[in-house]
Write an enzyme that holds these catalytic residues in place. Structure first.
Site, mmCIF file in Angstrom:
data_model
loop_
_atom_site.group_PDB
_atom_site.id
_atom_site.type_symbol
_atom_site.label_atom_id
_atom_site.label_comp_id
_atom_site.label_asym_id
_atom_site.label_seq_id
_atom_site.Cartn_x
_atom_site.Cartn_y
_atom_site.Cartn_z
ATOM 1 N N GLY A 164 0.738 -1.254 0.028
ATOM 2 C CA GLY A 164 -0.088 -0.033 -0.094
ATOM 3 C C GLY A 164 0.906 1.543 -0.091
ATOM 4 O O GLY A 164 0.198 2.179 0.526
ATOM 5 N N ASN A 208 1.594 2.935 -2.573
ATOM 6 C CA ASN A 208 0.913 3.740 -3.564
ATOM 7 C C ASN A 208 -0.400 4.648 -2.826
ATOM 8 O O ASN A 208 -0.364 5.732 -3.029
ATOM 9 C CB ASN A 208 0.543 3.148 -4.640
ATOM 10 C CG ASN A 208 1.682 3.137 -6.001
ATOM 11 O OD1 ASN A 208 2.038 4.095 -6.484
ATOM 12 N ND2 ASN A 208 2.370 1.796 -5.994
ATOM 13 N N LEU A 251 -4.901 -7.494 -6.510
ATOM 14 C CA LEU A 251 -4.537 -8.646 -7.235
ATOM 15 C C LEU A 251 -5.741 -9.393 -7.951
ATOM 16 O O LEU A 251 -5.618 -10.205 -8.899
ATOM 17 C CB LEU A 251 -4.057 -9.811 -6.207
ATOM 18 C CG LEU A 251 -2.642 -9.646 -5.868
ATOM 19 C CD1 LEU A 251 -1.984 -10.561 -4.842
ATOM 20 C CD2 LEU A 251 -1.758 -9.586 -6.994
ATOM 21 N N HIS A 302 -0.127 -0.182 -13.681
ATOM 22 C CA HIS A 302 0.743 -1.559 -13.679
ATOM 23 C C HIS A 302 2.128 -1.073 -13.740
ATOM 24 O O HIS A 302 2.505 0.013 -14.557
ATOM 25 C CB HIS A 302 0.024 -2.208 -15.045
ATOM 26 C CG HIS A 302 0.779 -3.618 -15.227
ATOM 27 N ND1 HIS A 302 0.359 -4.791 -14.545
ATOM 28 C CD2 HIS A 302 1.768 -3.942 -16.051
ATOM 29 C CE1 HIS A 302 1.082 -5.512 -14.934
ATOM 30 N NE2 HIS A 302 2.148 -5.289 -15.678
HETATM 31 C C1 GAR Z 1 2.991 -1.279 -7.625
HETATM 32 O O1 GAR Z 1 4.471 -1.541 -8.314
HETATM 33 C C2 GAR Z 1 1.792 -1.624 -8.633
HETATM 34 O O2 GAR Z 1 2.254 -1.038 -9.913
HETATM 35 C C3 GAR Z 1 1.800 -2.949 -8.866
HETATM 36 O O3 GAR Z 1 1.838 -3.505 -7.502
HETATM 37 C C4 GAR Z 1 2.817 -2.511 -6.635
HETATM 38 C C5 GAR Z 1 2.199 -2.360 -5.529
HETATM 39 O O4 GAR Z 1 2.900 -1.536 -4.666
HETATM 40 N N1 GAR Z 1 0.573 -3.574 -9.392
HETATM 41 C C6 GAR Z 1 0.570 -4.618 -10.059
HETATM 42 O O5 GAR Z 1 1.487 -5.404 -10.350
HETATM 43 C C7 GAR Z 1 -0.675 -4.933 -10.694
HETATM 44 N N2 GAR Z 1 -0.686 -5.993 -11.800
HETATM 45 P P1 GAR Z 1 2.403 -0.950 -3.182
HETATM 46 O O6 GAR Z 1 1.475 -1.667 -2.566
HETATM 47 O O7 GAR Z 1 3.747 -0.513 -2.592
HETATM 48 O O8 GAR Z 1 1.601 0.363 -3.679
#
Ligand code: GAR
Length: 196
Positions: free
Chosen positions: A12, A14, A85, A104
């Site tokens: 989390g 982002n 996910l 992504h």
């Molecule tokens: C992020 O890098 C996002 O782009 C990716 O998961 C990470 C989550 O990080 N998303 C995917 O791969 C979707 N297919 P976070 O939980 O620290 O924000």
């Protein structure tokens, strides 16, 4: 004021950057964080921020309208996926047309699809010998990572980069752009695609 709900399955970081960004401007607020994972660190972050949380299981998400009911009850205007996910079910896409966006960590259409999440994406990009990667922000449709692209930004891959190093570079791009792209969507102002 626009009310944003963030869906996240894990760390989390982002979600936190987006919540922080909108805590300083009046345009929008992150008012809910939802997760399929009761142990996700994002829920801890949400509690620290004083943002409401909701955890749901597969049955509630795919075979009931419990999540939709909760979003409507909280008057959510925009759904932001940040490391979420699960595939978004049709009823949610129909209820929020062009109001669900995802980030992504690669340059779609390459390296997307089911199972392409976080480090799995970076490992695939590195083992294919790519010289660049980046981020893609897109509208969500019924297929994983196939909705209309809103924004992409690029970064170089250095020799000897590991998935961990690349993940950090990509995360920095995400923090830099995701909140601003959300702001641009909400104000209907185009946000220029940056290459770099
Ligand atoms: C992020 O890098 C996002 O782009 C990716 O998961 C990470 C989550 O990080 N998303 C995917 O791969 C979707 N297919 P976070 O939980 O620290 O924000």
């Amino acid at each position: 004021m626009n009310r944003i709900a963030i869906f996240a399955s894990g760390n989390g970081s982002n979600a936190q950057k987006i919540a922080e960004y909108f805590s300083n401007i009046n345009l929008a607020k992150v008012t809910m964080i939802l997760s399929n994972n009761p142990d996700a660190f994002v829920l801890h972050r949400a509690r620290q921020f004083g943002v409401a949380t909701k955890v749901f299981d597969r049955k509630q998400f795919y075979h009931s309208e419990e999540v939709l009911r909760c979003l409507k009850e909280n008057k959510i205007d925009l759904i932001v996926l940040a490391g979420f996910l699960w595939l978004i079910p049709d009823y949610l896409i129909r209820s929020y047309p062009k109001k669900i966006i995802n980030i992504h960590p690669a340059l779609l259409p390459k390296y997307g699809g089911k199972g392409m999440y976080g480090d799995a994406v970076h490992k695939a990009v590195i083992s294919a010998g790519e010289s660049e990667s980046g981020i893609t922000i897109h509208y969500v449709n019924k297929d994983y990572d196939k909705g209309e692209v809103i924004f992409q930004a690029r970064c170089k891959i250095q020799e000897n980069d590991t998935a961990e190093v690349l993940a950090e570079r990509i995360h920095n791009l995400e923090y830099q752009h995701y909140p601003k792209v959300i702001e641009a969507i909400l104000t209907d102002v185009p946000y220029p695609t940056k290459t770099g």
